[in-house]
Design a protein around this motif. Structure first.
Motif, PDB file in Angstrom:
ATOM      1  N   GLU A 113      -6.213  15.349  -5.398  1.00 29.53           N
ATOM      2  CA  GLU A 113      -7.243  16.053  -6.055  1.00 29.53           C
ATOM      3  C   GLU A 113      -8.320  15.352  -6.833  1.00 29.53           C
ATOM      4  OE1 GLU A 113      -8.149  20.898  -6.960  1.00 29.53           O
ATOM      5  OE2 GLU A 113      -5.905  20.093  -7.207  1.00 29.53           O
ATOM      6  N   GLY A 114      -9.377  15.723  -6.669  1.00 32.47           N
ATOM      7  CA  GLY A 114     -10.326  15.189  -7.451  1.00 32.47           C
ATOM      8  C   GLY A 114     -10.833  13.834  -7.054  1.00 32.47           C
ATOM      9  N   TYR A 115     -10.252  13.309  -6.084  1.00 28.88           N
ATOM     10  CA  TYR A 115     -10.931  11.970  -5.629  1.00 28.88           C
ATOM     11  C   TYR A 115     -11.359  12.156  -4.046  1.00 28.88           C
ATOM     12  CZ  TYR A 115      -7.681  10.588  -9.558  1.00 28.88           C
ATOM     13  OH  TYR A 115      -7.239  10.457 -10.867  1.00 28.88           O
ATOM     14  N   GLU A 116     -12.228  11.078  -3.927  1.00 28.41           N
ATOM     15  CA  GLU A 116     -12.636  10.976  -2.541  1.00 28.41           C
ATOM     16  C   GLU A 116     -11.673  10.180  -1.740  1.00 28.41           C
ATOM     17  OE1 GLU A 116     -16.295   8.576  -0.227  1.00 28.41           O
ATOM     18  OE2 GLU A 116     -16.927   9.549  -1.857  1.00 28.41           O
ATOM     19  N   ILE A 117     -10.847  10.779  -0.955  1.00 28.52           N
ATOM     20  CA  ILE A 117      -9.846  10.153  -0.148  1.00 28.52           C
ATOM     21  C   ILE A 117     -10.199   9.420   1.077  1.00 28.52           C
ATOM     22  CG2 ILE A 117      -7.517  10.418   0.716  1.00 28.52           C
ATOM     23  CD1 ILE A 117      -7.301  12.839  -1.253  1.00 28.52           C
ATOM     24  N   HIS A 118      -9.825   8.139   1.137  1.00 34.38           N
ATOM     25  CA  HIS A 118     -10.288   7.670   2.395  1.00 34.38           C
ATOM     26  C   HIS A 118      -8.991   7.238   2.953  1.00 34.38           C
ATOM     27  CE1 HIS A 118     -14.879   6.973   2.395  1.00 34.38           C
ATOM     28  NE2 HIS A 118     -14.520   7.655   1.497  1.00 34.38           N
ATOM     29  N   ILE A 119      -8.835   7.467   4.540  1.00 32.09           N
ATOM     30  CA  ILE A 119      -7.500   7.138   5.098  1.00 32.09           C
ATOM     31  C   ILE A 119      -7.659   6.006   6.162  1.00 32.09           C
ATOM     32  CG2 ILE A 119      -5.821   8.002   6.788  1.00 32.09           C
ATOM     33  CD1 ILE A 119      -5.699   9.511   3.865  1.00 32.09           C
ATOM     34  N   LEU A 120      -7.098   5.014   6.067  1.00 26.34           N
ATOM     35  CA  LEU A 120      -6.898   3.787   7.083  1.00 26.34           C
ATOM     36  C   LEU A 120      -5.929   4.076   7.876  1.00 26.34           C
ATOM     37  CD1 LEU A 120      -7.670   1.260   8.025  1.00 26.34           C
ATOM     38  CD2 LEU A 120      -6.332   0.261   6.330  1.00 26.34           C
ATOM     39  N   LEU A 121      -6.170   4.118   9.474  1.00 27.09           N
ATOM     40  CA  LEU A 121      -5.026   4.337  10.279  1.00 27.09           C
ATOM     41  C   LEU A 121      -5.154   3.411  11.345  1.00 27.09           C
ATOM     42  CD1 LEU A 121      -3.222   6.865  10.626  1.00 27.09           C
ATOM     43  CD2 LEU A 121      -4.588   7.704  12.158  1.00 27.09           C
ATOM     44  N   VAL A 122      -3.966   2.682  11.448  1.00 27.15           N
ATOM     45  CA  VAL A 122      -4.101   1.557  12.549  1.00 27.15           C
ATOM     46  C   VAL A 122      -3.053   1.933  13.722  1.00 27.15           C
ATOM     47  CG1 VAL A 122      -3.574  -0.912  13.188  1.00 27.15           C
ATOM     48  CG2 VAL A 122      -4.382  -0.176  10.641  1.00 27.15           C
ATOM     49  N   ILE A 123      -3.505   2.106  15.014  1.00 28.11           N
ATOM     50  CA  ILE A 123      -2.946   2.663  16.162  1.00 28.11           C
ATOM     51  C   ILE A 123      -2.593   1.459  17.020  1.00 28.11           C
ATOM     52  CG2 ILE A 123      -3.719   4.906  15.638  1.00 28.11           C
ATOM     53  CD1 ILE A 123      -5.681   4.662  18.304  1.00 28.11           C
ATOM     54  N   ARG A 124      -1.515   1.813  17.923  1.00 27.73           N
ATOM     55  CA  ARG A 124      -1.214   0.565  18.959  1.00 27.73           C
ATOM     56  C   ARG A 124      -0.897   1.463  20.369  1.00 27.73           C
ATOM     57  NH1 ARG A 124       3.499  -3.409  17.486  1.00 27.73           N
ATOM     58  NH2 ARG A 124       3.578  -4.777  19.330  1.00 27.73           N
ATOM     59  N   GLU A 125      -1.213   0.793  21.324  1.00 27.61           N
ATOM     60  CA  GLU A 125      -0.928   1.511  22.732  1.00 27.61           C
ATOM     61  C   GLU A 125       0.410   2.026  22.806  1.00 27.61           C
ATOM     62  OE1 GLU A 125       0.836   1.839  26.282  1.00 27.61           O
ATOM     63  OE2 GLU A 125       0.900  -0.256  25.462  1.00 27.61           O
ATOM     64  N   GLN A 126       0.707   3.241  23.281  1.00 23.16           N
ATOM     65  CA  GLN A 126       1.630   3.967  23.021  1.00 23.16           C
ATOM     66  C   GLN A 126       3.167   3.242  23.502  1.00 23.16           C
ATOM     67  OE1 GLN A 126      -1.013   5.235  24.051  1.00 23.16           O
ATOM     68  NE2 GLN A 126      -1.277   7.449  23.098  1.00 23.16           N
ATOM     69  N   LEU A 127       3.097   2.645  24.798  1.00 24.23           N
ATOM     70  CA  LEU A 127       4.350   2.066  25.217  1.00 24.23           C
ATOM     71  C   LEU A 127       4.716   0.890  24.478  1.00 24.23           C
ATOM     72  CD1 LEU A 127       6.574   2.108  27.276  1.00 24.23           C
ATOM     73  CD2 LEU A 127       5.019   0.647  29.009  1.00 24.23           C
ATOM     74  N   GLY A 128       3.705   0.123  24.337  1.00 25.55           N
ATOM     75  CA  GLY A 128       3.913  -1.174  23.295  1.00 25.55           C
ATOM     76  C   GLY A 128       4.245  -0.572  21.907  1.00 25.55           C
ATOM     77  N   PHE A 129       3.817   0.347  21.508  1.00 27.01           N
ATOM     78  CA  PHE A 129       4.428   0.742  20.070  1.00 27.01           C
ATOM     79  C   PHE A 129       5.821   1.158  20.267  1.00 27.01           C
ATOM     80  CE2 PHE A 129       5.233   4.447  17.457  1.00 27.01           C
ATOM     81  CZ  PHE A 129       5.076   4.065  16.326  1.00 27.01           C
ATOM     82  N   LEU A 130       6.331   1.836  21.483  1.00 28.90           N
ATOM     83  CA  LEU A 130       7.733   2.647  21.500  1.00 28.90           C
ATOM     84  C   LEU A 130       8.511   1.043  21.706  1.00 28.90           C
ATOM     85  CD1 LEU A 130       7.453   5.608  23.693  1.00 28.90           C
ATOM     86  CD2 LEU A 130       7.913   5.572  21.316  1.00 28.90           C
ATOM     87  N   LYS A 131       8.033   0.156  22.380  1.00 26.10           N
ATOM     88  CA  LYS A 131       9.045  -1.051  22.401  1.00 26.10           C
ATOM     89  C   LYS A 131       9.113  -1.781  21.113  1.00 26.10           C
ATOM     90  CE  LYS A 131       8.074  -2.430  27.180  1.00 26.10           C
ATOM     91  NZ  LYS A 131       7.679  -3.310  28.230  1.00 26.10           N
ATOM     92  N   SER A 132       8.200  -1.894  20.353  1.00 28.35           N
ATOM     93  CA  SER A 132       8.252  -2.561  19.061  1.00 28.35           C
ATOM     94  C   SER A 132       9.234  -1.498  18.217  1.00 28.35           C
ATOM     95  CB  SER A 132       7.074  -2.487  18.376  1.00 28.35           C
ATOM     96  OG  SER A 132       6.929  -3.332  17.265  1.00 28.35           O
ATOM     97  N   LEU A 133       8.868  -0.285  18.114  1.00 31.53           N
ATOM     98  CA  LEU A 133       9.686   0.737  17.520  1.00 31.53           C
ATOM     99  C   LEU A 133      11.125   0.516  17.710  1.00 31.53           C
ATOM    100  CD1 LEU A 133       9.314   2.970  15.310  1.00 31.53           C
ATOM    101  CD2 LEU A 133       9.071   4.512  16.938  1.00 31.53           C
TER     102      LEU A 133
END
Length: 334
Positions: A113-133
């Motif tokens: 609180e009290g800061y300007e929060i910036h969020i970086l989010l990197v996503i991956r195609e879901q099936l490829g993501f599940l295989k890697s996970l």
């Protein structure tokens, strides 16, 4: 209002490369962690306690008792520099804990609180993501086949991470929480073509810092199918980590700071037992005869039908993301 950047994830989306090769190395960034000096540490023990205990695991009474101290820890670090301040923890958006993503987000808003929060989010195609996970789960001792993993994801989607694969839903929630212009979405597939060029260019531009063309490397490469097949065999024969009882966390080494604060009495060997057993399992994986792997990702009933239903849902939600952003990599819609 001072700007703070938080890279929230996803896991298996260049998170280690961002932490070790970019955030820690860039001279115009004051980096709080994780991955300061090694793969686990933060800039100080206080920040490690904030991110690895309070934000991800602590129940409400414990969080409430420690939130004032945690806020002071954050403020002291952020206000110690005039540079861009960055924090990174890929499991903030994908928690391996009993807390849900919404609770973690509310705690981030409170402690920053009290800061300007910036969020970086990197996503991956879901099936490829599940295989890697799945490969990462094998590293942590998961003893089930890919077919069983897919069935578990679908069958227990009322309580697991399934909803976090609905990318427009996550994206919209973060925009509501931190502001439309403060959520910065990047695609794993765009970076994968040339990580060194793409990561340097995109992150430098986002953060408003000089592109230093830093060398980008991968300290945590995915296991090959051959290695995964052998490691699955080892996990089934030698139970550890995710194959152990549910009361002992399989990522216990990440709790080291909170365990010390709680005067747990666990020795260093006990805290890092899962790391030691993982190394033993990986060594054994390389020594045993090669296990069958040609059809390693082939799905048997009912998982073969389940994956079709998953892909139907992803096609709908990914189209929603396309409509919102205007363009996304083609693989998300195929």
């Amino acid at each position: 209002m001072k700007k703070v950047w938080i890279h929230m994830g996803y896991p298996k989306c260049f998170s280690t490369s961002l932490q070790k090769a970019f955030f820690e190395k860039h001279p115009e960034i004051t980096y709080g962690g994780m991955g300061v000096g090694d793969h686990l540490s933060y800039a100080n023990n206080g920040l490690e306690f904030v991110f690895q205990s309070l934000l991800q695991h602590a129940n409400k009474p414990f969080f409430d008792r420690n939130s004032k101290e945690a806020k002071n820890i954050v403020d002291e670090f952020v206000n110690s520099t005039n540079q861009i301040t960055v924090f990174s923890l890929e499991t903030l958006v994908f928690p391996f804990s009993s807390l849900d993503f919404e609770t973690i987000t509310e705690r981030i808003k409170l402690l920053f609180e009290g800061y300007e929060i910036h969020i970086l989010l990197v996503i991956r195609e879901q099936l490829g993501f599940l295989k890697s996970l799945y490969g990462e789960f094998l590293r942590m001792g998961y003893p089930e086949t890919f077919s069983n993993f897919i069935q578990w994801v679908w069958s227990y989607r009322d309580r697991n991470f399934w909803e976090l694969l609905n990318y427009p839903q996550v994206y919209d929630f973060l925009k509501q929480s931190f502001g439309d212009t403060n959520i910065h979405l990047q695609f794993f597939e765009t970076w994968k073509s040339n990580p060194e060029i793409e990561i340097n260019e995109s992150i430098s531009q986002l953060l408003g810092i000089t592109n230093k063309n830093l060398p980008i490397w991968n300290d945590n490469p995915s296991l090959t199918k051959q290695e995964q097949a052998n490691l699955l065999h080892v996990n089934q024969e030698f139970r550890r980590g995710m194959g152990e009882h549910v009361l002992f966390p399989y990522l216990n080494h990440l709790n080291r700071t909170s365990l010390e604060r709680l005067e747990s009495g666990y020795s260093s060997e006990e805290i890092f037992e899962n790391i030691l057993t993982k190394r033993l399992a990986l060594n054994k994986m390389r020594r045993i005869p090669q296990q069958p792997f040609e059809d390693f990702y082939k799905l048997r009933a009912p998982s073969d039908d389940i994956i079709k239903r998953m892909q139907q849902e992803w096609k709908i939600t990914n189209q929603q993301l396309m409509d919102e952003l205007g363009t996304i990599p083609k693989v998300y819609l195929s």
